[in-house]
Scaffold this motif. Structure first.
Motif, PDB file in Angstrom:
ATOM      1  N   TYR A 371    -100.634  14.805 106.365  1.00 20.45           N
ATOM      2  CA  TYR A 371    -101.705  14.532 105.412  1.00 20.45           C
ATOM      3  C   TYR A 371    -101.421  13.192 104.721  1.00 20.45           C
ATOM      4  CZ  TYR A 371    -103.452  19.332 105.775  1.00 20.45           C
ATOM      5  OH  TYR A 371    -103.982  20.510 106.236  1.00 20.45           O
ATOM      6  N   ALA A 372    -102.469  12.432 104.483  1.00 17.30           N
ATOM      7  CA  ALA A 372    -102.302  11.142 103.808  1.00 17.30           C
ATOM      8  C   ALA A 372    -102.201  11.359 102.303  1.00 17.30           C
ATOM      9  CB  ALA A 372    -103.469  10.218 104.153  1.00 17.30           C
ATOM     10  N   ASP A 373    -101.126  12.058 101.912  1.00 16.04           N
ATOM     11  CA  ASP A 373    -100.773  12.258 100.504  1.00 16.04           C
ATOM     12  C   ASP A 373     -99.755  11.178 100.159  1.00 16.04           C
ATOM     13  OD1 ASP A 373    -102.350  14.509 100.692  1.00 16.04           O
ATOM     14  OD2 ASP A 373    -100.689  15.925 100.636  1.00 16.04           O
ATOM     15  N   ILE A 374    -100.166  10.199  99.388  1.00 13.53           N
ATOM     16  CA  ILE A 374     -99.345   9.007  99.159  1.00 13.53           C
ATOM     17  C   ILE A 374     -99.463   8.584  97.703  1.00 13.53           C
ATOM     18  CG2 ILE A 374     -99.098   6.546  99.728  1.00 13.53           C
ATOM     19  CD1 ILE A 374    -100.155   7.228 102.545  1.00 13.53           C
ATOM     20  N   ILE A 375     -98.339   8.198  97.111  1.00 11.79           N
ATOM     21  CA  ILE A 375     -98.368   7.627  95.773  1.00 11.79           C
ATOM     22  C   ILE A 375     -97.692   6.263  95.795  1.00 11.79           C
ATOM     23  CG2 ILE A 375     -98.332   9.909  94.691  1.00 11.79           C
ATOM     24  CD1 ILE A 375     -95.414   9.393  93.878  1.00 11.79           C
ATOM     25  N   ALA A 376     -98.066   5.411  94.868  1.00 11.85           N
ATOM     26  CA  ALA A 376     -97.416   4.107  94.701  1.00 11.85           C
ATOM     27  C   ALA A 376     -96.837   4.034  93.302  1.00 11.85           C
ATOM     28  CB  ALA A 376     -98.414   2.982  94.932  1.00 11.85           C
ATOM     29  N   VAL A 377     -95.617   3.499  93.214  1.00 10.86           N
ATOM     30  CA  VAL A 377     -94.871   3.485  91.958  1.00 10.86           C
ATOM     31  C   VAL A 377     -94.544   2.044  91.566  1.00 10.86           C
ATOM     32  CG1 VAL A 377     -92.811   4.340  90.761  1.00 10.86           C
ATOM     33  CG2 VAL A 377     -93.851   5.708  92.601  1.00 10.86           C
ATOM     34  N   ASN A 378     -94.710   1.738  90.292  1.00  7.93           N
ATOM     35  CA  ASN A 378     -94.306   0.432  89.762  1.00  7.93           C
ATOM     36  C   ASN A 378     -92.785   0.413  89.604  1.00  7.93           C
ATOM     37  OD1 ASN A 378     -96.796  -0.982  89.348  1.00  7.93           O
ATOM     38  ND2 ASN A 378     -97.253   0.429  87.684  1.00  7.93           N
ATOM     39  N   GLY A 379     -92.082  -0.185  90.546  1.00  9.12           N
ATOM     40  CA  GLY A 379     -90.626  -0.195  90.509  1.00  9.12           C
ATOM     41  C   GLY A 379     -90.054   0.687  91.591  1.00  9.12           C
ATOM     42  N   ASN A 380     -88.733   0.781  91.605  1.00  5.63           N
ATOM     43  CA  ASN A 380     -88.007   1.512  92.640  1.00  5.63           C
ATOM     44  C   ASN A 380     -87.377   2.776  92.058  1.00  5.63           C
ATOM     45  OD1 ASN A 380     -86.419   2.450  94.702  1.00  5.63           O
ATOM     46  ND2 ASN A 380     -85.212   0.573  94.955  1.00  5.63           N
ATOM     47  N   PRO A 381     -87.914   3.969  92.369  1.00  7.81           N
ATOM     48  CA  PRO A 381     -87.356   5.219  91.822  1.00  7.81           C
ATOM     49  C   PRO A 381     -85.916   5.486  92.253  1.00  7.81           C
ATOM     50  CG  PRO A 381     -89.556   5.574  92.706  1.00  7.81           C
ATOM     51  CD  PRO A 381     -89.129   4.215  93.157  1.00  7.81           C
ATOM     52  N   LEU A 382     -85.485   4.874  93.357  1.00  4.18           N
ATOM     53  CA  LEU A 382     -84.086   5.036  93.759  1.00  4.18           C
ATOM     54  C   LEU A 382     -83.146   4.419  92.734  1.00  4.18           C
ATOM     55  CD1 LEU A 382     -84.449   4.244  97.562  1.00  4.18           C
ATOM     56  CD2 LEU A 382     -83.707   6.440  96.602  1.00  4.18           C
ATOM     57  N   LYS A 383     -83.648   3.454  91.993  1.00  6.10           N
ATOM     58  CA  LYS A 383     -82.861   2.804  90.943  1.00  6.10           C
ATOM     59  C   LYS A 383     -83.104   3.424  89.573  1.00  6.10           C
ATOM     60  CE  LYS A 383     -81.336  -0.260  93.888  1.00  6.10           C
ATOM     61  NZ  LYS A 383     -79.942  -0.153  94.413  1.00  6.10           N
ATOM     62  N   ASP A 384     -84.278   4.026  89.395  1.00  7.81           N
ATOM     63  CA  ASP A 384     -84.626   4.595  88.089  1.00  7.81           C
ATOM     64  C   ASP A 384     -85.578   5.772  88.293  1.00  7.81           C
ATOM     65  OD1 ASP A 384     -85.220   5.190  85.484  1.00  7.81           O
ATOM     66  OD2 ASP A 384     -86.211   3.274  85.028  1.00  7.81           O
ATOM     67  N   LEU A 385     -85.042   6.987  88.253  1.00  8.88           N
ATOM     68  CA  LEU A 385     -85.865   8.184  88.452  1.00  8.88           C
ATOM     69  C   LEU A 385     -86.856   8.408  87.316  1.00  8.88           C
ATOM     70  CD1 LEU A 385     -83.125  10.578  89.878  1.00  8.88           C
ATOM     71  CD2 LEU A 385     -85.157   9.774  91.098  1.00  8.88           C
ATOM     72  N   ASN A 386     -86.638   7.760  86.184  1.00  8.81           N
ATOM     73  CA  ASN A 386     -87.578   7.893  85.075  1.00  8.81           C
ATOM     74  C   ASN A 386     -88.949   7.307  85.404  1.00  8.81           C
ATOM     75  OD1 ASN A 386     -86.127   9.147  82.733  1.00  8.81           O
ATOM     76  ND2 ASN A 386     -84.698   7.475  83.192  1.00  8.81           N
ATOM     77  N   LEU A 387     -89.036   6.502  86.463  1.00 10.24           N
ATOM     78  CA  LEU A 387     -90.319   5.959  86.888  1.00 10.24           C
ATOM     79  C   LEU A 387     -91.258   7.056  87.379  1.00 10.24           C
ATOM     80  CD1 LEU A 387     -89.111   2.766  88.790  1.00 10.24           C
ATOM     81  CD2 LEU A 387     -90.248   2.854  86.553  1.00 10.24           C
ATOM     82  N   LEU A 388     -90.713   8.237  87.666  1.00  7.60           N
ATOM     83  CA  LEU A 388     -91.529   9.365  88.120  1.00  7.60           C
ATOM     84  C   LEU A 388     -91.913  10.290  86.963  1.00  7.60           C
ATOM     85  CD1 LEU A 388     -89.592  10.189  91.417  1.00  7.60           C
ATOM     86  CD2 LEU A 388     -91.669   8.803  91.148  1.00  7.60           C
ATOM     87  N   THR A 389     -91.602   9.887  85.743  1.00 10.38           N
ATOM     88  CA  THR A 389     -91.923  10.694  84.562  1.00 10.38           C
ATOM     89  C   THR A 389     -93.080  10.041  83.792  1.00 10.38           C
ATOM     90  OG1 THR A 389     -90.292   9.588  83.136  1.00 10.38           O
ATOM     91  CG2 THR A 389     -89.516  11.453  84.451  1.00 10.38           C
ATOM     92  N   ASP A 390     -93.224  10.412  82.521  1.00  6.73           N
ATOM     93  CA  ASP A 390     -94.237   9.825  81.621  1.00  6.73           C
ATOM     94  C   ASP A 390     -95.668  10.103  82.087  1.00  6.73           C
ATOM     95  OD1 ASP A 390     -92.240   8.837  79.951  1.00  6.73           O
ATOM     96  OD2 ASP A 390     -92.146   6.919  81.014  1.00  6.73           O
ATOM     97  N   GLN A 391     -95.903  11.305  82.613  1.00  5.34           N
ATOM     98  CA  GLN A 391     -97.253  11.742  82.973  1.00  5.34           C
ATOM     99  C   GLN A 391     -97.942  10.803  83.966  1.00  5.34           C
ATOM    100  OE1 GLN A 391     -97.674  14.770  81.686  1.00  5.34           O
ATOM    101  NE2 GLN A 391     -95.762  14.382  80.627  1.00  5.34           N
ATOM    102  N   GLY A 392     -97.151  10.247  84.883  1.00  7.48           N
ATOM    103  CA  GLY A 392     -97.724   9.383  85.910  1.00  7.48           C
ATOM    104  C   GLY A 392     -98.043   7.979  85.444  1.00  7.48           C
ATOM    105  N   ALA A 393     -97.504   7.573  84.294  1.00  7.32           N
ATOM    106  CA  ALA A 393     -97.806   6.247  83.744  1.00  7.32           C
ATOM    107  C   ALA A 393     -97.359   5.119  84.656  1.00  7.32           C
ATOM    108  CB  ALA A 393     -97.154   6.094  82.369  1.00  7.32           C
ATOM    109  N   HIS A 394     -96.324   5.373  85.477  1.00  4.14           N
ATOM    110  CA  HIS A 394     -95.791   4.344  86.377  1.00  4.14           C
ATOM    111  C   HIS A 394     -96.297   4.521  87.802  1.00  4.14           C
ATOM    112  CE1 HIS A 394     -93.147   3.728  82.965  1.00  4.14           C
ATOM    113  NE2 HIS A 394     -92.751   4.981  83.054  1.00  4.14           N
ATOM    114  N   ILE A 395     -97.308   5.366  87.970  1.00  5.12           N
ATOM    115  CA  ILE A 395     -97.864   5.661  89.299  1.00  5.12           C
ATOM    116  C   ILE A 395     -99.331   5.234  89.310  1.00  5.12           C
ATOM    117  CG2 ILE A 395     -98.285   7.474  91.021  1.00  5.12           C
ATOM    118  CD1 ILE A 395     -96.050   9.103  89.729  1.00  5.12           C
ATOM    119  N   PRO A 396     -99.619   3.984  89.697  1.00  4.48           N
ATOM    120  CA  PRO A 396    -101.004   3.499  89.630  1.00  4.48           C
ATOM    121  C   PRO A 396    -101.914   4.014  90.747  1.00  4.48           C
ATOM    122  CG  PRO A 396     -99.565   1.778  90.466  1.00  4.48           C
ATOM    123  CD  PRO A 396     -98.673   2.909  90.041  1.00  4.48           C
TER     124      PRO A 396
END
Length: 411
Positions: A371-396
């Protein structure tokens, strides 16, 4: 359905410690058609994601979409129509955090699942077990020591996580009924729990004969049994009966961890819920007797993460949050990241989560046929897992089945 070509996708799915080189992803009819550095594909629309990290849609292997309050006894008494309305908001928020698939571990029914599938509710793809199966005085029996009212009403309340069934014939009938009603797997309460009043941790719920019969029914239907488990004795007993997915597992021993890895069973830790319950459980409506149980499992669960990772246990991402605490669903990412590597944490919500759900190749990966279930993240979550928090604020960007449910990439 329109076709879509994603360009410059540097992919992180938890299988590597660095993002891939820029890739192109061809999407057709809601699924991924091709992934390569260069593809020959004529698309109706193109999307350039240069500068972003591209990931499979996240998967939460343990949610309760109908748990609108931490007081589950009170939740069970709410009108089903009100529970459905509140659940629609809980599910929408999950999707906006980047969770495109969730596995409900007790409560959500086929009607709620269809409401999402047919577009009436915005939410993640739901994988359901129907009502969890429990016995009198077990987890999901919220009556307390002085309440002996009939429990048959539990079955028809959307706000109840489980149903009470005593004895092998009743348990087998309940299991078959849940499967008939659309359950994709079975959930059994095989240990005591935190959120119920009369079952201590380590309470051996159901007999060996009952649990074995339950596994036989699931296997006959082509599926599996997932079990609520904390105590090592209860976990070992469940494994002996053929149960293959352990929910929580906070008090699992080193020897049992080795066995789980050897036998290829799965564990879904849910540590964020104990962290929050310890700090804010009473604030969110958890009864005092339940708050008192949290300490028994909180620290042990975190310590076990390191052991299970080292042993090679396949772990799924789980949150298990209730009511207003569900806003902290993504908090399991940085919490686990204190104990195990970031790529392993991400893998638990992608590739390994798909294994737990028995949906490998369909979700949790950016590969042809999925399935084409895909998200894009501002930054690299491998370096900062907090990019996946904040109610999707870093997921445009959030795509679900190739359809954009959020697209702020041009803002």
């Amino acid at each position: 359905m329109t076709t879509l070509l994603i360009k410059n996708a540097c992919i992180v799915d938890g299988t590597q410690t660095e993002p891939t080189a820029p890739m192109q992803i061809a999407i057709e009819n809601g699924r991924i058609a091709e992934v390569a550095p260069t593809v020959t594909f004529t698309a109706d629309e193109e999307l350039d994601l240069a500068g972003l990290t591209v990931m499979p849609g996240l998967i939460d292997c343990h949610v309760h979409t109908i748990a609108t309050t931490a007081n589950l006894g009170a939740n069970a008494a709410l009108p089903s129509s009100l529970v459905a309305a509140k659940a629609s908001h809980l599910m929408r928020d999950m999707l906006m955090r980047g969770f495109t698939t969730v596995r409900d571990l007790g409560g959500a029914d086929r009607g709620l699942q269809q409401a999402v599938e047919q577009g009436y509710f915005a939410g993640p793809r739901l994988v359901i077990c129907g009502k969890a199966l429990s016995q009198t005085g077990g987890h999901t029996d919220y009556r307390g020591p002085y309440d002996n009212r009939d429990v048959s009403w539990y079955v028809n309340q959307l706000g109840t996580l489980g149903r009470i069934c005593d004895g092998k014939p009743e348990l087998m009938r309940a299991a078959r009924e849940e499967l008939k009603n659309g359950a994709q797997f079975l959930k059994v309460m095989a240990d005591g729990g935190v959120s119920s009043p009369s079952d201590p941790i380590g309470y051996l719920v159901f007999s060996v004969e009952e649990l074995t019969a339950l596994v036989e029914i699931a296997r006959g239907f082509g599926t599996y049994v997932s079990a609520h488990l904390y105590d090592d004795t209860a976990i070992t007993r469940a494994l002996d009966c053929g149960i293959t997915c352990i929910e929580h597992g906070n008090l699992i021993s080193d020897a049992t961890i080795t066995r789980v890895a050897r036998e290829g069973a799965f564990v879904v830790p849910t540590n964020i819920t104990y962290d929050l319950l310890a700090r804010k459980g009473a604030e969110f409506g958890l009864p005092p007797e339940s708050v008192a149980k949290v300490a028994d499992v909180r620290e042990a669960g975190l310590e076990r993460l390191t052991k299970m990772h080292a042993a090679g246990v396949t772990m799924g991402y789980g949150s298990d949050l209730l009511g207003g605490m569900q806003t902290e669903q993504s908090g399991e990412f940085p919490l686990r990241g204190r104990y195990i590597p970031a790529d392993a944490v991400i893998r638990s919500a992608t590739v390994d989560a798909a294994k737990v759900l028995r949906m490998e190749g369909q979700i949790g990966a950016i590969t042809p046929g999925a399935y084409a279930d895909i998200i894009a993240v501002n930054g690299n979550p491998l370096k900062d897992l907090n990019l996946l928090t904040d109610q999707g604020a870093h997921i445009p960007l959030i795509l679900q089945g190739g359809r954009a449910v959020k697209n702020a990439t041009t803002l």
